[in-house]
Design a protein around this motif. Structure first.
Motif, short mmCIF file in Angstrom:
data_model
loop_
_atom_site.label_atom_id
_atom_site.label_comp_id
_atom_site.label_asym_id
_atom_site.label_seq_id
_atom_site.Cartn_x
_atom_site.Cartn_y
_atom_site.Cartn_z
N LYS A 177 0.82 -1.21 0.00
CA LYS A 177 0.00 0.00 0.00
C LYS A 177 0.85 1.26 0.00
CE LYS A 177 -3.86 -1.85 2.71
NZ LYS A 177 -4.96 -1.78 1.74
N LEU A 178 1.91 1.27 0.82
CA LEU A 178 2.65 2.50 1.11
C LEU A 178 4.02 2.54 0.45
CD1 LEU A 178 0.48 2.52 3.37
CD2 LEU A 178 2.24 3.34 4.94
N GLY A 179 4.48 1.41 -0.06
CA GLY A 179 5.88 1.31 -0.47
C GLY A 179 6.74 0.95 0.73
N VAL B 175 11.36 1.85 -8.97
CA VAL B 175 10.09 1.35 -9.50
C VAL B 175 9.14 1.01 -8.36
CG1 VAL B 175 9.05 -0.67 -10.61
CG2 VAL B 175 10.95 0.52 -11.71
N ARG B 176 9.65 0.41 -7.28
CA ARG B 176 8.80 0.05 -6.15
C ARG B 176 8.34 1.29 -5.38
NH1 ARG B 176 11.65 -3.85 -7.85
NH2 ARG B 176 11.13 -6.02 -7.50
N LYS B 177 9.08 2.39 -5.47
CA LYS B 177 8.67 3.62 -4.79
C LYS B 177 7.64 4.41 -5.59
CE LYS B 177 13.13 4.54 -2.54
NZ LYS B 177 12.74 4.46 -1.14
N LEU B 178 7.89 4.52 -6.90
CA LEU B 178 7.13 5.45 -7.74
C LEU B 178 6.13 4.77 -8.65
CD1 LEU B 178 9.57 7.23 -6.86
CD2 LEU B 178 9.62 8.14 -9.18
N GLY B 179 6.21 3.46 -8.78
CA GLY B 179 5.46 2.77 -9.83
C GLY B 179 6.24 2.81 -11.13
N MET B 180 5.84 1.95 -12.05
CA MET B 180 6.60 1.80 -13.30
C MET B 180 6.57 3.06 -14.16
SD MET B 180 5.21 -2.07 -14.13
CE MET B 180 6.14 -2.36 -15.65
N ALA B 181 5.42 3.69 -14.29
CA ALA B 181 5.29 4.78 -15.26
C ALA B 181 6.04 6.04 -14.81
CB ALA B 181 3.81 5.11 -15.48
N LYS B 182 5.95 6.37 -13.54
CA LYS B 182 6.69 7.54 -13.03
C LYS B 182 8.18 7.26 -13.05
CE LYS B 182 3.84 10.79 -11.20
NZ LYS B 182 3.93 12.21 -11.54
N ALA B 183 8.59 6.07 -12.67
CA ALA B 183 10.01 5.73 -12.70
C ALA B 183 10.52 5.81 -14.13
CB ALA B 183 10.24 4.34 -12.11
N ALA B 184 9.71 5.33 -15.08
CA ALA B 184 10.11 5.41 -16.49
C ALA B 184 10.31 6.86 -16.90
CB ALA B 184 9.04 4.75 -17.37
N GLU B 185 9.37 7.70 -16.54
CA GLU B 185 9.44 9.10 -16.95
C GLU B 185 10.75 9.74 -16.47
OE1 GLU B 185 6.16 11.33 -15.41
OE2 GLU B 185 7.01 13.27 -16.03
N TYR B 186 11.08 9.57 -15.20
CA TYR B 186 12.29 10.22 -14.68
C TYR B 186 13.56 9.55 -15.17
CZ TYR B 186 9.23 12.68 -11.36
OH TYR B 186 8.27 13.48 -10.79
N ILE B 240 10.00 -6.36 5.48
CA ILE B 240 9.75 -5.33 4.47
C ILE B 240 10.61 -5.58 3.23
CG2 ILE B 240 10.10 -2.88 3.95
CD1 ILE B 240 9.21 -2.30 6.86
N ARG B 241 11.89 -5.89 3.45
CA ARG B 241 12.81 -6.01 2.31
C ARG B 241 12.58 -7.27 1.48
NH1 ARG B 241 16.59 -1.63 2.81
NH2 ARG B 241 17.76 -2.45 1.08
N ALA B 242 11.71 -8.17 1.99
CA ALA B 242 11.32 -9.31 1.17
C ALA B 242 10.65 -8.84 -0.12
CB ALA B 242 10.37 -10.22 1.95
N TRP B 243 10.18 -7.60 -0.12
CA TRP B 243 9.52 -7.04 -1.32
C TRP B 243 10.52 -6.41 -2.29
CZ3 TRP B 243 6.36 -2.47 -3.07
CH2 TRP B 243 5.29 -2.89 -3.86
N GLY B 244 11.77 -6.35 -1.90
CA GLY B 244 12.78 -5.72 -2.73
C GLY B 244 13.16 -6.58 -3.92
#
Lengths: 300, 300, 300
Positions: A177-179, B175-186, B240-244
């Motif tokens: 949900k939050l990152g 990508v995990r912070k911003l989502g794919m599309a925002k990460a792509a843009e930057y 948490i880092r299991a999602w990394g």
């Protein structure tokens, strides 16, 4: 212990399902009476009101009733000849002004996972929160399909302050949900936040400015969903939940909780003392948002 | 080459650990002096100040010191008979007014990964950024557990403008912070953004309006965490880092970097020229936010 | 059926590639004329304008042209001796004032997936949306690398209202953009939202306040990307898309769609009737945002 009693209960439900009504087939309470059900939209929506003492403590009674309700919604436990199809949407709310679902009853020795899985049913779960959803309450909240908050909502985890961590997907769903970084900040600090911040960071879907608005919005959504086919709703839910944590991941978190438990247990008497044995006193309502409460709890 | 020296260093640390203090066991500098440490909260918090020339260039000296610090925090390298337990929280900041950690020293031929992994220690890593965190600096930032920004923070990647891409999880964590599309843009645009935008999109946890507020907020959080048990903090971090990103994913990105390197290397002399050999001139401070700087760099 | 014709078309393209220009090698239309192409930035950017009747219906003609375009961009179909390298960026927009890409033509019996995959090309895909992108239009939008919205943009899914669900990654990519709970809320409700809300929740990268601003921003970004090497752009795209859904997940969603289809098909005549056979009438433009439209569609 809890896990075993759930399995026994599940077996009992499977046998008795045709002879007595399942919790969602009628209005009223069942079991220990901690949950009361109201059917609407021709049975497509089930409102569940949570009522268990001053802080809606997640104790053995609430745990048993909740497990019975969740098990009764598992497809294998729904009789094929039922005259009532299962609800499409289950809305969890509480008329307790301060608590939605409180934390785990720390008078119990935690023997295993509390098995709070909303993942194995076809019904959609919507949390309508206008009080504290902390500890076990938050574990339940974050695994619901959707969550909506009123002005008194408080969400958070306090396990970290007593040497433990959230289980039942509490961490895994929150990370999604939050990152990772925001989830780390809140979970590591073992703190709680209000409705506006929860909506801003994605902990809940929306924050409404009054209990009435919250109820109207959730009712309107539940009515809309009640018009659609169960197959479509469940197909979409299933596709979305493919992104959720794996059972292995949730099991790993539970294993960590059990490993840390000998250290955690030393903090619990002080927590019981400060909360006047888990009543709605200033410490309990503070939900560890004030560093002074943390110091009182932790510094010997 | 770097990878091999890290392994040698790691072996050396394991041998010498009991005879000389590890970097986090005392206040002051070590190695090449690019990092200075200050212990607080009874050793539970380690503040690390980054100081390496005008732009805190991520060069061989800073890389060696950072690797030594990270290796000294690996559980296998912590002597069991230590009188100082390792810090629970490590805060990275810089008193350089313009740079937190700059980009990789492009005078070095990049031979392999820079091994900037914060993933293998039990300590929590918090970035407190009030200057540029670009290129390698951003690779380090995004893999920290939490990141907090002051008004002068600038985060971004410039690798794309010279034919490369970010490694060390730089893309995967973003990508995990911003989502794919925002990460792509930057990332595709190889651009940088300031503190407010970084907080709005989730690149950092929060933006504070002054260096003082940044420091106070991070200190308060570090103090709060210092009160909790190392087991609980680490259990939550691990969950948490299991999602990394998986190591395989990070390796795949490094493989792409190496494959593209013959093309990238042609752009580097021009980058050295425009930055007056990597000093804090207008081009370097611009961080490619202006398309004119990009044109100057890329169009032959 | 569609899947088979795509394979045949793909084979045909591979054979004919050197003899006739591929869609992206020239300005103008091809196939059924539903897409017109304009090359800029020395061929590095390809603008694709969508034009297919009043609602840019995703029918057999548009599907065939889009598939031909996407197939022509697959690396295996690009002749090694081409004088025109493939575009680095493909921008999809429409000069239809109300529709970007509409929903699937419900006069067709849906036989299989529509194979809208933007994942197999090296080119970057940017959606520039200033009209409805619903149903199949949304499936295409969410799998593009980036999406930018003008004031008339409307994004959403209506499949749930007729007993189906989104395929082609429509659910999987949206979950990664919005998180599970927000995606559940919109997809289960089968509703649509405007540009501002879409930007706030992460459905699109940005919302611009006029068509001109949208065009200028996308052109500026495309120009900037055109300056960088194809290897770097593609390496970054590939690293980012490693976070996307697996083919197995997309296949599972398609399987659910096919399983539900007998139930869905009963709703389609009413949908054709209410939309005056898929014209830009009030019902079609409403995009199910009003509960009255849902009731008209669903309640017999």
């Amino acid at each position: 212990m809890l896990k075993r009693s759930v399995q026994l209960l599940s077996a009992a439900l499977a046998v008795s399902a045709t002879s007595s009504p399942l919790p969602w087939q009628k209005n009223g309470t069942f079991g220990y009476g901690t949950l009361s059900t109201t059917r609407s939209n021709n049975g497509s929506t089930l409102r569940v009101n949570i009522q268990n003492g001053p802080i809606n403590l997640y104790d053995a009674k609430l745990s048993t009733d909740m497990t019975a309700l969740l098990n009764s919604l598992k497809p294998a436990n729904i009789p094929s000849n039922t005259t009532h199809p299962p609800p499409k949407v289950v809305v969890f709310s509480s008329d307790n002004p301060d608590f939605w679902i409180g934390h785990y009853d720390i008078n119990l020795i935690l023997p295993g996972g509390t098995n709070l899985s909303t993942n194995e049913t076809n019904a959609l779960f919507a949390s309508a929160i206008n009080g504290h959803a902390t500890g076990s309450g938050n574990e339940f909240l974050v695994q619901c399909d959707m969550a909506f908050a009123g002005p008194n909502a408080v969400v958070g985890s306090l396990e970290g302050a007593v040497g433990g961590l959230q289980g039942n997907g509490g961490i895994q769903y929150l990370v999604r949900k939050l990152g990772m970084a925001k989830a780390a900040e809140y979970l590591l600090a073992a703190t709680s936040i209000g409705a506006q911040e929860a909506a801003a960071v994605g902990w809940v879907n929306h924050a409404y400015s009054s209990a009435e608005e919250l109820r109207e919005a959730v009712d309107a959504l539940a009515y809309r969903l009640s018009l659609f086919t169960a197959g479509s709703l469940n197909g979409t839910k299933t596709a979305i939940r493919a992104w959720g944590p794996s059972p292995e991941q949730s099991d790993a978190d539970i294993a960590t909780i059990l490993r840390l438990f000998p250290e955690e247990i030393e903090h619990l008497p002080r927590l019981i003392e400060l909360s006047d044995n888990q009543t709605a006193n200033a410490f309990e309502l503070g939900a560890l948002r004030d560093i002074k409460d943390v110091e009182e709890l932790v510094i010997q």
